[in-house]
Motif scaffolding. Sequence first.
Motif, PDB file in Angstrom:
ATOM      1  N   ALA A 272       1.001  -1.133  -0.058  1.00 44.31           N
ATOM      2  CA  ALA A 272      -0.007   0.091  -0.015  1.00 44.31           C
ATOM      3  C   ALA A 272       0.877   1.192   0.058  1.00 44.31           C
ATOM      4  N   VAL A 273       2.157   1.304   0.852  1.00 42.17           N
ATOM      5  CA  VAL A 273       2.884   2.523   0.681  1.00 42.17           C
ATOM      6  C   VAL A 273       3.423   2.466  -0.694  1.00 42.17           C
ATOM      7  N   ASP A 274       3.751   1.577  -1.325  1.00 43.06           N
ATOM      8  CA  ASP A 274       4.143   1.436  -2.641  1.00 43.06           C
ATOM      9  C   ASP A 274       3.084   2.489  -3.700  1.00 43.06           C
ATOM     10  N   LEU A 275       1.703   1.941  -3.232  1.00 46.20           N
ATOM     11  CA  LEU A 275       0.795   2.648  -3.919  1.00 46.20           C
ATOM     12  C   LEU A 275       0.503   3.995  -3.632  1.00 46.20           C
ATOM     13  N   GLY A 276       0.752   4.598  -2.719  1.00 44.40           N
ATOM     14  CA  GLY A 276       0.890   5.773  -2.158  1.00 44.40           C
ATOM     15  C   GLY A 276       0.545   6.199  -0.617  1.00 44.40           C
ATOM     16  N   VAL A 277      -0.051   5.247  -0.072  1.00 48.23           N
ATOM     17  CA  VAL A 277      -0.273   5.266   1.450  1.00 48.23           C
ATOM     18  C   VAL A 277       0.924   6.087   2.316  1.00 48.23           C
ATOM     19  N   ARG A 278       0.391   7.106   2.968  1.00 48.30           N
ATOM     20  CA  ARG A 278       1.315   7.556   3.907  1.00 48.30           C
ATOM     21  C   ARG A 278       0.796   7.600   5.415  1.00 48.30           C
ATOM     22  N   THR A 279      -0.365   7.403   5.645  1.00 41.76           N
ATOM     23  CA  THR A 279      -0.999   7.051   6.897  1.00 41.76           C
ATOM     24  C   THR A 279      -1.390   5.593   7.061  1.00 41.76           C
ATOM     25  N   VAL A 280      -1.082   4.980   8.116  1.00 43.86           N
ATOM     26  CA  VAL A 280      -1.705   3.818   8.699  1.00 43.86           C
ATOM     27  C   VAL A 280      -2.158   3.777  10.169  1.00 43.86           C
ATOM     28  N   ARG A 281      -3.329   3.624  10.138  1.00 45.61           N
ATOM     29  CA  ARG A 281      -4.079   3.696  11.434  1.00 45.61           C
ATOM     30  C   ARG A 281      -4.482   2.421  11.857  1.00 45.61           C
ATOM     31  N   LEU A 282      -3.742   1.717  12.970  1.00 44.28           N
ATOM     32  CA  LEU A 282      -4.232   0.372  13.681  1.00 44.28           C
ATOM     33  C   LEU A 282      -5.496   0.669  14.512  1.00 44.28           C
ATOM     34  N   THR A 283      -6.370  -0.345  14.024  1.00 43.66           N
ATOM     35  CA  THR A 283      -7.609  -0.367  14.828  1.00 43.66           C
ATOM     36  C   THR A 283      -8.158  -1.835  15.380  1.00 43.66           C
ATOM     37  N   GLY A 284      -9.182  -1.853  15.907  1.00 42.38           N
ATOM     38  CA  GLY A 284     -10.060  -3.314  16.110  1.00 42.38           C
ATOM     39  C   GLY A 284     -11.407  -3.335  15.222  1.00 42.38           C
ATOM     40  N   GLY A 285     -12.191  -3.898  16.202  1.00 45.27           N
ATOM     41  CA  GLY A 285     -12.058  -4.194  17.580  1.00 45.27           C
ATOM     42  C   GLY A 285     -11.237  -3.336  18.329  1.00 45.27           C
ATOM     43  N   GLU A 286     -10.661  -3.969  19.593  1.00 47.53           N
ATOM     44  CA  GLU A 286      -9.627  -3.190  20.391  1.00 47.53           C
ATOM     45  C   GLU A 286      -8.436  -3.707  19.956  1.00 47.53           C
ATOM     46  N   PRO A 287      -7.501  -2.885  19.236  1.00 47.55           N
ATOM     47  CA  PRO A 287      -6.235  -3.396  18.755  1.00 47.55           C
ATOM     48  C   PRO A 287      -5.244  -3.843  19.962  1.00 47.55           C
ATOM     49  N   LEU A 288      -5.460  -3.406  21.192  1.00 50.47           N
ATOM     50  CA  LEU A 288      -4.666  -3.639  22.195  1.00 50.47           C
ATOM     51  C   LEU A 288      -4.761  -4.909  22.800  1.00 50.47           C
ATOM     52  N   LEU A 289      -5.994  -5.589  22.326  1.00 52.69           N
ATOM     53  CA  LEU A 289      -6.188  -7.116  22.593  1.00 52.69           C
ATOM     54  C   LEU A 289      -5.305  -8.107  21.873  1.00 52.69           C
ATOM     55  N   ARG A 290      -4.826  -7.345  20.724  1.00 47.76           N
ATOM     56  CA  ARG A 290      -3.893  -8.572  19.959  1.00 47.76           C
ATOM     57  C   ARG A 290      -2.675  -8.698  20.578  1.00 47.76           C
ATOM     58  N   PRO A 291      -2.323  -9.765  21.048  1.00 51.32           N
ATOM     59  CA  PRO A 291      -0.902  -9.821  21.372  1.00 51.32           C
ATOM     60  C   PRO A 291       0.139  -9.412  20.572  1.00 51.32           C
ATOM     61  N   GLY A 292       1.289  -8.885  21.228  1.00 51.44           N
ATOM     62  CA  GLY A 292       2.581  -8.337  20.434  1.00 51.44           C
ATOM     63  C   GLY A 292       2.404  -7.157  19.486  1.00 51.44           C
ATOM     64  N   VAL A 293       1.424  -6.385  19.668  1.00 52.65           N
ATOM     65  CA  VAL A 293       0.978  -5.398  18.703  1.00 52.65           C
ATOM     66  C   VAL A 293       2.155  -4.334  18.593  1.00 52.65           C
ATOM     67  N   ALA A 294       2.953  -4.176  19.708  1.00 54.77           N
ATOM     68  CA  ALA A 294       4.160  -3.488  19.785  1.00 54.77           C
ATOM     69  C   ALA A 294       5.313  -3.801  18.642  1.00 54.77           C
ATOM     70  N   ASP A 295       5.297  -5.240  18.674  1.00 55.65           N
ATOM     71  CA  ASP A 295       6.275  -5.741  17.443  1.00 55.65           C
ATOM     72  C   ASP A 295       5.789  -5.654  16.087  1.00 55.65           C
ATOM     73  N   LEU A 296       4.432  -5.480  15.805  1.00 49.39           N
ATOM     74  CA  LEU A 296       3.921  -5.268  14.520  1.00 49.39           C
ATOM     75  C   LEU A 296       4.151  -3.816  14.315  1.00 49.39           C
ATOM     76  N   VAL A 297       4.075  -2.824  15.335  1.00 50.06           N
ATOM     77  CA  VAL A 297       4.462  -1.266  15.155  1.00 50.06           C
ATOM     78  C   VAL A 297       6.051  -1.012  14.649  1.00 50.06           C
ATOM     79  N   ALA A 298       6.765  -1.808  15.612  1.00 46.55           N
ATOM     80  CA  ALA A 298       8.086  -1.659  14.928  1.00 46.55           C
ATOM     81  C   ALA A 298       8.295  -2.126  13.591  1.00 46.55           C
ATOM     82  N   ARG A 299       7.959  -3.258  13.288  1.00 42.61           N
ATOM     83  CA  ARG A 299       7.970  -3.578  11.851  1.00 42.61           C
ATOM     84  C   ARG A 299       7.465  -2.707  10.796  1.00 42.61           C
ATOM     85  N   LEU A 300       6.427  -2.083  11.151  1.00 42.61           N
ATOM     86  CA  LEU A 300       5.840  -0.951  10.016  1.00 42.61           C
ATOM     87  C   LEU A 300       6.587   0.274  10.172  1.00 42.61           C
TER      88      LEU A 300
END
Length: 335
Positions: free
Chosen positions: A60-88
């Motif tokens: 998506a970034v290659d296609l022009g996306v410049r903002t990514v918003r993480l949502t849910g449900g409640e995103p903090l219920l997903r284990p390891g979310v900080a690891d995903l943030v670091a990767r993104l």
Amino acid sequence: MSTLDLRGRPLRDLRVSLTDRCNFRCGYCMPRELFGAGHQYLAADELLTFDEVEEVVRTAVDLGVRTVRLTGGEPLLRPGVADLVARLAAIGDLDLAMTTNGVLLGRHAAALRAAGLDRMTVSLDGIDDATFRRASDSPFGVSAVLDGIDAAVEAGFPRVKVNAVVRRGINEDQVVPLVEHFRGSGHVLRFIEFMDVGSTNGWTGSEVVPAAEIRAAIEARWPVEELPPSRHGEVAQRLRLRDGSAEVGLISSMSSPFCDTCTRARLTADGRVHTCLFSSTGTDVRGLLRGSRRPGDLHTLLRRVWGGRDDRYSEVRSALTRRADAPVEMSYIGG
């Protein structure tokens, strides 16, 4: 690279749902009568893996996306979310944001900030416990959310956006108290009209409190002045109390549609891409990610989906009804 839809709108923003689970039962999102004890949530293997989320975001970034918003449900219920943030965050040239109900933020704010999350939005539909519990249909009190906001500030988020969905008969009396509470805090308070999203929230136009009415309630207490949009595709009308003590946003997707400047797509937790907030079907990308494919197939699919986009549901609904309580058939939307 800029990718335009059929109306010349670029793809700039991607909302990524990390889970279909939530610890609230807000009536406008996950009403308890439909999401009660017997509700079947997605199995773990039905959720996109972090590898898959990262691949979609990179494409998506290659296609022009410049903002990514993480949502849910409640995103903090997903284990390891900080690891995903670091990767993104490692992708670079990307504004990373999250929307949360805030009650778990105290445990995660520091790790999220350290991982590279840029911005935080917290939902709060009332500033007194009785109204808040009625709106969220949860056992939590307002202090749990306010503590989460404080934790975000302590973690280094420069300011927090606070979103309140205003629903007549539920919390319209909270507009002025919310502004009063957040005056002088540096946080941005945004009021959102109750929207007919999906088919689960029992939406009726009689429960919509138009942005003009919300603004009038604020202006009856404090003089306001308008601010220019902060960027192209800004969904909120920005206001500032003239004494400089608060910024307030009004999101009027029901009474004053902004389809012509919409640059947003969303990715569901089970891997469907939607090109309109109001869409009910979407395009499956999980099947592509887990099947036999050639290099570039995901890029081709996402470009085709956005390039064929002609969504303008809110504008069509507004033109057809001209009144908030007239129903519009949701089958209009295919994307």
